[in-house]
Design a protein around this motif. Structure first.
Motif, short mmCIF file in Angstrom:
data_model
loop_
_atom_site.label_atom_id
_atom_site.label_comp_id
_atom_site.label_asym_id
_atom_site.label_seq_id
_atom_site.Cartn_x
_atom_site.Cartn_y
_atom_site.Cartn_z
N PRO A 11 62.63 9.09 22.19
CA PRO A 11 62.26 10.12 21.21
C PRO A 11 62.49 11.56 21.67
O PRO A 11 62.38 11.86 22.85
N GLY A 60 61.81 9.22 17.41
CA GLY A 60 61.77 7.80 17.80
C GLY A 60 60.39 7.19 17.78
O GLY A 60 60.23 6.00 17.47
N VAL A 61 59.35 7.97 18.08
CA VAL A 61 57.98 7.43 18.07
C VAL A 61 57.62 6.99 16.66
O VAL A 61 57.18 5.86 16.43
N MET A 64 57.17 3.06 15.79
CA MET A 64 55.77 2.64 15.81
C MET A 64 55.43 1.84 14.54
O MET A 64 55.87 2.20 13.46
N GLU A 74 48.96 20.92 7.70
CA GLU A 74 47.56 20.52 7.81
C GLU A 74 46.99 21.08 9.10
O GLU A 74 47.73 21.43 10.02
N ARG A 77 50.14 14.38 16.45
CA ARG A 77 49.15 13.31 16.67
C ARG A 77 48.61 13.37 18.08
O ARG A 77 47.41 13.28 18.32
N ILE A 78 49.54 13.51 19.03
CA ILE A 78 49.16 13.53 20.45
C ILE A 78 48.25 14.73 20.72
O ILE A 78 47.25 14.62 21.43
N GLN A 138 46.19 16.18 18.75
CA GLN A 138 44.82 16.04 18.23
C GLN A 138 43.89 15.58 19.34
O GLN A 138 42.76 16.06 19.46
N ASN A 139 44.37 14.66 20.17
CA ASN A 139 43.56 14.21 21.31
C ASN A 139 43.35 15.35 22.31
O ASN A 139 42.28 15.48 22.89
N ASP A 179 40.58 17.46 20.96
CA ASP A 179 39.28 16.81 21.17
C ASP A 179 38.80 16.98 22.61
O ASP A 179 37.63 17.29 22.85
N ILE A 221 57.61 11.61 26.69
CA ILE A 221 56.56 12.08 25.78
C ILE A 221 55.33 12.40 26.61
O ILE A 221 54.84 11.54 27.34
N SER A 245 51.44 13.01 27.60
CA SER A 245 50.14 12.49 27.15
C SER A 245 49.28 13.67 26.72
O SER A 245 49.57 14.82 27.08
N PRO A 246 48.20 13.40 25.95
CA PRO A 246 47.30 14.48 25.54
C PRO A 246 46.77 15.27 26.73
O PRO A 246 46.66 16.50 26.68
N GLU A 247 46.47 14.57 27.83
CA GLU A 247 45.92 15.22 29.02
C GLU A 247 46.94 16.19 29.64
O GLU A 247 46.58 17.27 30.11
#
Lengths: 183, 358
Positions: free
Chosen positions: B119, B173-174, B178, B249, B268-269, B271-272, B275, B344, B346-348
């Protein structure tokens, strides 16, 4: 409820379809689901893995660095993902072909001899369902009834006569799982 | 309630095409979007709705088949991935110049060149700033889920016909690979020849009858004054779209002091990431442009006064960030974080990158 898991092994072991059946079982149980495969060159004969997320709430990131559960079916995957199980999480592995066994003490570790068990069943193709059974024994996040519904949705109808055999393999997996490190 | 099906984003595109009354699909296989045509071939819509599905000999051919179908007022589409879309660039420019509605799906992979099949979001510039030659725009939607992939096909055709422009679904690609739960909408039948004529008689080559002269579809205007008038007309359409067609959004952005801007899978990623930051007491939020053109300029601009920093997170070397910096115009620092080549974050990893600036 939110379960984030990785299933990893060789291409051909049924890693992706096991993930799909689990995800479909989640849908049957009104859960939110995501199924994110590796789709690189590794699909063509090397390692394959899939991230599956089942949750009561909307799923945000399908890309994760840590997992609640890792289901590990070869050495390369064990080397790659053992460290990525969350503390207190679960690692299930098939000892077949494993030379360096998992070593962590802060996670639950279980063993499922799925190659042997599926051979005993006389059906090597039921391998991934034996593994799924082992997982569901440890984490019954979907009911057997919904797993059967998930199977029906995932498998082409011409193969539906094989569903009882798959159910049997799941039950075998539930019986055959062994505890290695209990928290 | 409609049945919910577990399918890949690419499969959702194909099913949505059938469900929204698409007349024709012309494509050439390329990873990571080959499931679009595979699904259409499996579903055989030519036996049910009459939709044409054709594997062309190349992407150049696909886009020109789309041009031909669009000239006749038909709902036609193609799909490809980055290198294939580059091959379509000439056709896209001609479609835009000739004011033809169509849908092009780009499931992006890493580049430049043949690149990787993993991706990427490296085609943001290509999709929003051109790709082909000349002053033109496409309507560009960036899906972030399987449901988006399904819903955006119908939406893209609606806007493409409204403004007579090419529309693009810019996925990665994700989102293509998915599998998620997708809820189907009620089936829209394909338009009859009479309905096509009624809708497109003013411009399409649908048979002139006795009531009017012929319609000419061309992107050629040798007289510079004619060409300029045409270009001004195109720009007026794009301006109108910027007024009326923006979609976006937000996520936990109301009181945000630090705002992530991300589209597609990265939204999407992130959003984590938001949080995680909120758990640490950092007032972070997210804005996700759903349309990349028209870009949510006013909407992002409205956030700027409350912000201390912004960060654009993309799967490329920094493309959308240029648009955000233009909006921020020096009022807040706009940082960038991206991974390339099919990796890709990660959220972290995103949070760690952002914390270096806070």
């Amino acid at each position: 409820m939110k379960e984030e898991l990785i299933i990893a092994g060789f291409g051909g072991q049924g890693v992706l379809s096991m993930g799909k059946i689990l995800a479909y079982s989640g849908i049957m149980q009104d859960q939110e689901v995501a199924w994110m495969p590796s789709y690189g060159p590794e699909m063509r004969g090397g390692t394959a893995n899939v991230t599956v997320i089942l949750s009561d709430n909307r799923i945000s990131s399908p890309i994760l660095s840590k997992f609640d559960t890792a289901i590990i079916l070869n050495q390369q995957s064990l080397d790659k993902f053992e460290s990525r199980v969350k503390p207190g999480g679960l690692l299930i592995y098939d000892p077949n072909g494993i030379t360096r066994h998992p070593e962590r003490k802060d996670i639950t570790i279980c063993r499922i001899a799925a190659v042997d068990e599926s051979a005993k069943l006389g059906n090597a193709k039921a391998y991934n369902m034996v593994v799924l059974g082992a997982f569901l024994k440890m984490k019954p996040i979907v009911t057997m009834e919904n797993v059967v519904k998930g199977l029906k949705k995932s498998i082409p109808s011409r193969h539906h006569h094989l569903i009882p055999m798959n159910e049997e393999a799941i039950n075998v997996g539930m019986q055959a799982i062994e505890m290695v490190n209990e928290l | 309630m409609a049945e919910k099906i577990l399918i890949k984003g690419n499969e959702a595109i194909a099913i949505a095409a059938i469900h929204c009354g698409c007349d024709g699909y012309f494509g050439y296989p390329i990873t990571p979007q080959s499931e679009v045509m595979e699904t259409l071939m499996k579903e055989k819509p030519w036996e049910t709705t009459g939709m044409v599905v054709l594997q062309a000999e190349s992407e150049t051919s696909s886009i020109n088949m789309v041009y031909g179908g669009a000239c006749c007022g038909k709902k036609v589409m193609t799909s490809s991935s980055s290198p294939g879309v580059s091959l379509m660039a000439e056709g896209l420019s001609y479609l835009a110049g000739a004011e033809l509605p169509c849908l092009v799906v780009n499931v992006m992979r890493g580049g430049p060149g043949l690149g990787t099949i993993q991706p990427s979001q490296g085609d943001y510039f290509q999709a929003t700033k051109g790709g082909g030659h000349g002053d033109y725009r496409m309507y560009v939607l960036a899906p972030a889920s399987g449901q988006d992939m399904y819903d955006f096909v119908d939406k893209a055709f609606e806007v493409a016909f409204k403004y007579r422009i090419p529309a693009m679904i810019l996925a990665d690609g994700v989102i293509g690979q998915m599998m998620e739960k997708v809820e189907f909408r009620p089936m829209k039948p394909r338009r009859t020849e009479e309905e096509v004529k009624a809708q497109c008689d003013a411009w399409a080559t649908v048979g002139k009858g006795a009531h009017r002269g012929g319609n000419t579809i061309t992107s050629l205007a040798l007289d510079p004054e004619v060409q300029e008038r045409h270009n001004i007309h195109l720009q007026a359409k794009y301006k109108e779209m910027e007024e009326n067609e923006v979609l976006y959004e937000t996520y936990r952005a109301e009181d945000a002091e630090h705002l992530i801007v991300a589209f597609g899978c990265m939204s999407r990623i992130c959003q984590n990431t938001v949080d995680e930051a909120r758990e640490r007491g950092i007032k972070m939020g997210l804005i996700r442009p759903i349309t990349l053109f028209p870009f949510p300029k006013k909407e992002i601009d409205a956030f700027v006064p409350q912000l201390k920093t912004m960060m654009s997170v993309e799967l490329n070397a920094g493309q959308m960030v240029e648009d955000i910096r233009q909006i921020a115009n020096g009022r807040v620092p706009v940082y960038f974080y991206g991974r390339q080549g099919g990796i890709i974050p990660s959220p972290e990893e995103v949070l760690e990158a952002y914390l270096k600036h806070i």
